[in-house]
Design a protein around this motif. Structure first.
Motif, PDB file in Angstrom:
ATOM      1  N   GLU A 272      -8.696  -6.343  30.488  1.00 57.58           N
ATOM      2  CA  GLU A 272      -8.044  -7.323  30.955  1.00 57.58           C
ATOM      3  C   GLU A 272      -8.902  -8.728  31.009  1.00 57.58           C
ATOM      4  O   GLU A 272     -10.172  -8.568  31.378  1.00 57.58           O
ATOM      5  CB  GLU A 272      -7.684  -6.800  32.404  1.00 57.58           C
ATOM      6  CG  GLU A 272      -6.881  -8.010  33.003  1.00 57.58           C
ATOM      7  CD  GLU A 272      -6.209  -7.852  34.279  1.00 57.58           C
ATOM      8  OE1 GLU A 272      -5.498  -8.313  34.927  1.00 57.58           O
ATOM      9  OE2 GLU A 272      -6.614  -6.723  34.825  1.00 57.58           O
ATOM     10  N   THR A 273      -8.464  -9.850  30.449  1.00 58.34           N
ATOM     11  CA  THR A 273      -9.359 -10.875  30.432  1.00 58.34           C
ATOM     12  C   THR A 273      -8.698 -12.136  31.035  1.00 58.34           C
ATOM     13  O   THR A 273      -8.575 -12.983  30.327  1.00 58.34           O
ATOM     14  CB  THR A 273      -9.693 -11.233  29.004  1.00 58.34           C
ATOM     15  OG1 THR A 273      -8.451 -11.240  28.235  1.00 58.34           O
ATOM     16  CG2 THR A 273     -10.641 -10.010  28.487  1.00 58.34           C
ATOM     17  N   ARG A 274      -8.128 -11.969  32.293  1.00 57.33           N
ATOM     18  CA  ARG A 274      -7.590 -13.048  32.792  1.00 57.33           C
ATOM     19  C   ARG A 274      -8.496 -14.132  33.353  1.00 57.33           C
ATOM     20  O   ARG A 274      -9.448 -13.956  33.773  1.00 57.33           O
ATOM     21  CB  ARG A 274      -6.796 -12.750  34.000  1.00 57.33           C
ATOM     22  CG  ARG A 274      -5.566 -11.601  33.692  1.00 57.33           C
ATOM     23  CD  ARG A 274      -4.752 -11.231  35.038  1.00 57.33           C
ATOM     24  NE  ARG A 274      -3.801 -10.249  34.659  1.00 57.33           N
ATOM     25  CZ  ARG A 274      -2.569 -10.531  33.904  1.00 57.33           C
ATOM     26  NH1 ARG A 274      -2.261 -11.681  33.798  1.00 57.33           N
ATOM     27  NH2 ARG A 274      -1.686  -9.311  33.915  1.00 57.33           N
ATOM     28  N   ALA A 275      -8.008 -15.386  33.034  1.00 55.74           N
ATOM     29  CA  ALA A 275      -8.771 -16.520  33.371  1.00 55.74           C
ATOM     30  C   ALA A 275      -7.960 -17.689  33.750  1.00 55.74           C
ATOM     31  O   ALA A 275      -6.743 -17.679  33.236  1.00 55.74           O
ATOM     32  CB  ALA A 275      -9.930 -16.756  32.111  1.00 55.74           C
ATOM     33  N   PHE A 276      -8.448 -18.954  34.260  1.00 67.29           N
ATOM     34  CA  PHE A 276      -7.423 -20.055  34.405  1.00 67.29           C
ATOM     35  C   PHE A 276      -7.381 -20.700  33.054  1.00 67.29           C
ATOM     36  O   PHE A 276      -8.373 -21.535  32.581  1.00 67.29           O
ATOM     37  CB  PHE A 276      -8.041 -20.832  35.590  1.00 67.29           C
ATOM     38  CG  PHE A 276      -7.455 -21.994  36.074  1.00 67.29           C
ATOM     39  CD1 PHE A 276      -6.057 -21.934  36.257  1.00 67.29           C
ATOM     40  CD2 PHE A 276      -8.043 -23.296  36.328  1.00 67.29           C
ATOM     41  CE1 PHE A 276      -5.126 -22.738  36.573  1.00 67.29           C
ATOM     42  CE2 PHE A 276      -7.148 -24.360  36.654  1.00 67.29           C
ATOM     43  CZ  PHE A 276      -5.828 -24.284  36.888  1.00 67.29           C
ATOM     44  N   ASN A 277      -6.145 -20.971  32.428  1.00 67.36           N
ATOM     45  CA  ASN A 277      -6.078 -21.814  31.297  1.00 67.36           C
ATOM     46  C   ASN A 277      -5.070 -22.892  31.761  1.00 67.36           C
ATOM     47  O   ASN A 277      -4.122 -22.790  32.144  1.00 67.36           O
ATOM     48  CB  ASN A 277      -5.704 -20.613  30.291  1.00 67.36           C
ATOM     49  CG  ASN A 277      -6.483 -20.069  29.365  1.00 67.36           C
ATOM     50  OD1 ASN A 277      -7.336 -20.298  28.680  1.00 67.36           O
ATOM     51  ND2 ASN A 277      -6.582 -18.706  30.176  1.00 67.36           N
ATOM     52  N   PHE A 278      -5.397 -23.970  31.205  1.00 62.42           N
ATOM     53  CA  PHE A 278      -4.524 -25.140  31.297  1.00 62.42           C
ATOM     54  C   PHE A 278      -4.849 -26.106  30.293  1.00 62.42           C
ATOM     55  O   PHE A 278      -6.035 -26.171  29.648  1.00 62.42           O
ATOM     56  CB  PHE A 278      -4.561 -25.813  32.912  1.00 62.42           C
ATOM     57  CG  PHE A 278      -5.959 -26.414  33.045  1.00 62.42           C
ATOM     58  CD1 PHE A 278      -5.957 -27.651  33.130  1.00 62.42           C
ATOM     59  CD2 PHE A 278      -6.885 -25.593  33.762  1.00 62.42           C
ATOM     60  CE1 PHE A 278      -7.320 -28.418  33.350  1.00 62.42           C
ATOM     61  CE2 PHE A 278      -7.826 -26.438  34.301  1.00 62.42           C
ATOM     62  CZ  PHE A 278      -7.986 -27.585  33.944  1.00 62.42           C
ATOM     63  N   GLY A 279      -4.170 -27.202  30.249  1.00 60.47           N
ATOM     64  CA  GLY A 279      -4.318 -28.545  29.353  1.00 60.47           C
ATOM     65  C   GLY A 279      -4.063 -29.655  30.021  1.00 60.47           C
ATOM     66  O   GLY A 279      -3.674 -29.513  31.124  1.00 60.47           O
ATOM     67  N   PHE A 280      -4.276 -30.621  29.390  1.00 62.82           N
ATOM     68  CA  PHE A 280      -3.841 -32.115  30.023  1.00 62.82           C
ATOM     69  C   PHE A 280      -2.435 -32.036  29.990  1.00 62.82           C
ATOM     70  O   PHE A 280      -1.875 -31.975  28.627  1.00 62.82           O
ATOM     71  CB  PHE A 280      -4.619 -33.218  29.194  1.00 62.82           C
ATOM     72  CG  PHE A 280      -5.860 -33.228  29.526  1.00 62.82           C
ATOM     73  CD1 PHE A 280      -6.462 -33.481  30.803  1.00 62.82           C
ATOM     74  CD2 PHE A 280      -7.026 -32.798  28.407  1.00 62.82           C
ATOM     75  CE1 PHE A 280      -8.061 -33.345  31.092  1.00 62.82           C
ATOM     76  CE2 PHE A 280      -8.442 -32.913  28.826  1.00 62.82           C
ATOM     77  CZ  PHE A 280      -8.992 -33.064  29.867  1.00 62.82           C
ATOM     78  N   ASP A 281      -1.743 -32.656  30.889  1.00 67.89           N
ATOM     79  CA  ASP A 281      -0.347 -33.319  30.869  1.00 67.89           C
ATOM     80  C   ASP A 281      -0.368 -34.694  30.426  1.00 67.89           C
ATOM     81  O   ASP A 281      -0.614 -35.502  31.222  1.00 67.89           O
ATOM     82  CB  ASP A 281       0.148 -32.829  32.248  1.00 67.89           C
ATOM     83  CG  ASP A 281       1.620 -33.291  32.456  1.00 67.89           C
ATOM     84  OD1 ASP A 281       2.328 -33.360  31.228  1.00 67.89           O
ATOM     85  OD2 ASP A 281       2.248 -32.953  33.466  1.00 67.89           O
ATOM     86  N   ALA A 282      -0.224 -34.711  29.011  1.00 67.87           N
ATOM     87  CA  ALA A 282      -0.169 -35.946  28.604  1.00 67.87           C
ATOM     88  C   ALA A 282       1.082 -36.989  29.100  1.00 67.87           C
ATOM     89  O   ALA A 282       0.836 -38.054  28.907  1.00 67.87           O
ATOM     90  CB  ALA A 282       0.190 -35.591  26.982  1.00 67.87           C
ATOM     91  N   LEU A 283       1.860 -36.522  29.559  1.00 66.94           N
ATOM     92  CA  LEU A 283       2.960 -37.231  30.076  1.00 66.94           C
ATOM     93  C   LEU A 283       2.639 -37.669  31.387  1.00 66.94           C
ATOM     94  O   LEU A 283       3.097 -38.886  31.851  1.00 66.94           O
ATOM     95  CB  LEU A 283       4.124 -36.408  30.410  1.00 66.94           C
ATOM     96  CG  LEU A 283       4.894 -35.868  29.399  1.00 66.94           C
ATOM     97  CD1 LEU A 283       6.042 -35.020  29.455  1.00 66.94           C
ATOM     98  CD2 LEU A 283       5.421 -36.941  28.453  1.00 66.94           C
TER      99      LEU A 283
END
Length: 493
Positions: A272-283
């Motif tokens: 298990e390799t859970r981590a916090f993933n997100f990107g920029f919300d360009a909108l």
């Protein structure tokens, strides 16, 4: 009716998952069948090549042995031919001398007889027949070239495929996932752990393969593509570092290799390799912010000093870079930040648990902020740290360098050089928001509060750009900062 619909939805979800699993299974079987055909052709070709080399080696060795026998036969023949020639010459000479001697016996004249007898005596003394060895100089025996290849024939009859090591067994209890690093351990193989007869030699090295996935079921049916490989492992343990955990699991498998060949891979194991993933919300990005993957840069519109044709040129004054208080905003979309709020939000909220990500300013930056905010309470024109709905770390090297923590329109100046790598840690449940200089392992500031709404990562960029790094686990060094901070909080209370 609603209960039946919910039950039907669950059935549909189960069927969809099973359908996807079967699709992966069929793809895996088809890929395995194709690989089997290719591999069979490969090993058949290798077998023919080995047999050809073996046949060539036998032919070459046979030719060498034949040449040795022929050379010895020629040597003996030459010696015997020489003896035959010398013997024939000696025999002829002896017969002539014998005939002359018999004729001399019939001579009645004493003087003639004595002269002939003297000649015969001299010729006998010098006759080749009396200097010739009367036994063959070589024998017909060639027994030194007798061969017995029974042992070699037995060896050829024992020819078989090379023994390969058995698949190792991964020791899940000793596998560790920490700090975006996986350590995989397995039971070492001994020499007898080889399939087939004969010795393939000791295990020389291991090979590890790993791939990312979001499901831990049907590991073998997940396909064979996108495996990353680590080779030349000499111990039953390997550490793979610098990973981005942008999936729920990392599947690992390992195989052993001896001098002969590589064995089968072990049963795959999902870590298990859970981590916090997100990107920029360009909108949500301000119209003068350009989002490109994990990078945000400030690209002002209609500002002469920042015309794209003039970028990179050395200006003689600071007048080419406008103050953030004087840059006019343009007409923007409804969800975008506007005015002097050069802000962009993340695209994933936090409503519980601990999360960690990092920010790295680009080389030409002038000012940026990083932190968290209540998305629903942050207006289009709100700047980070200037309301109760946001908390941030503000860094600036416009006119002079400064670093401060901001919340509710209050700023605390921090006495620390501007960091080049900032770690952001948010524990929603405990109300902790920490900013860390990762390169120097220094706690820059800690907000202690009670979050009442889901949080969203928030960023402000003015003049320059930033890059964020996600897919990171909470690093172990954060434990030291948290324990120290909580101890101080207990003392203050």
């Amino acid at each position: 009716m609603d209960t039946q619909k919910e039950a039907l939805r669950r059935i549909i979800s189960t069927l969809a998952n099973k359908n996807e699993e079967l699709q992966h299974f069929l793809e895996s079987v088809d890929s395995t069948l194709s690989g089997l055909q290719d591999e069979s052709c490969k090993v058949m070709s290798e077998l023919e090549a080995e047999l050809e080399q073996l046949s060539s080696a036998l032919e070459e060795k046979g030719a060498q042995l034949r040449d040795i026998i022929k050379a010895e036969k020629q040597r003996k023949e030459a010696e015997l031919q020489r003896q035959l020639s010398e013997g024939r010459f000696a025999l002829l000479s002896c017969e002539e001398l014998l005939e002359f001697a018999n004729e001399t016996l019939t001579v009645t004249n004493e003087e003639e007889f004595l002269t002939a007898a003297k000649q015969i005596k001299e010729r006998v003394t010098m006759a080749p027949a009396f200097r010739l060895t009367t036994r063959p100089m070589v024998s017909e025996n060639m027994s030194q070239f007798t061969v017995d290849f029974s042992a070699e024939r037995a060896g050829l009859q024992r020819l078989h495929f090379l023994p390969v090591p058995k698949p190792p067994e991964i020791d899940v209890s000793n596998c560790v996932v920490r700090d975006n690093t996986i350590t995989v351990a397995w039971q070492p193989l001994s020499d007898p752990d080889c399939n087939g007869d004969g010795g393939g030699g000791p295990i020389e090295r291991y090979e590890l393969e790993y791939r990312k996935t979001n499901q831990d079921g049907s590991l073998r049916a997940a396909g064979e593509a996108c495996w990353e490989r680590v080779c030349d492992i000499t111990e039953p343990l390997v550490t793979v570092s610098g990973l981005k955990f942008d999936s729920s699991f990392v599947i690992v498998r390992v195989r052993a290799r001896n001098k002969a060949a590589a064995g089968e891979f072990s049963e795959p194991v999902a870590l298990e390799t859970r981590a916090f993933n997100f990107g920029f919300d360009a909108l949500t990005a301000h119209a003068e912010l350009k989002v490109d993957g994990d990078t945000v840069t400030w690209e002002p519109q209609g500002v002469r000093g920042h015309d794209t044709r003039l970028r990179g040129k050395d200006t003689k004054s600071r007048s080419a870079t406008p103050s953030p208080n004087k840059t006019a905003g343009s007409r923007v979309g409804r969800d975008r930040f506007a005015g002097e709020s050069y802000t962009v939000l993340g695209d994933r909220e936090m409503s519980g648990g601990s999360h960690y990500w990092e920010l790295r300013p680009l080389a030409d930056w002038k000012s940026f902020s990083v932190g968290v905010a209540y998305r629903g309470s942050l207006g289009r024109f709100d700047q980070l740290g200037k309301s109760v709905a946001s908390w941030c770390l503000y860094a600036s090297q416009w006119l002079q360098s400064s670093l401060s923590a901001k919340h509710n329109n209050r700023a605390k100046l921090l006495d620390w050089p501007l960091p080049q790598r900032i770690g952001i840690y948010c524990d929603f449940d405990n109300g902790d928001l920490l900013f860390v200089d990762v390169d120097k392992l220094r706690l820059l500031h800690c907000f202690k509060t009670k979050f009442s709404q889901p949080l969203i990562p928030a960023f402000t960029v003015w003049c320059g750009g930033i890059t964020m790094v996600t897919g990171l686990q909470v690093p172990t060094f954060m434990g030291n900062f948290l324990s120290t901070n909580r101890s101080l909080s207990s003392l203050s209370q």
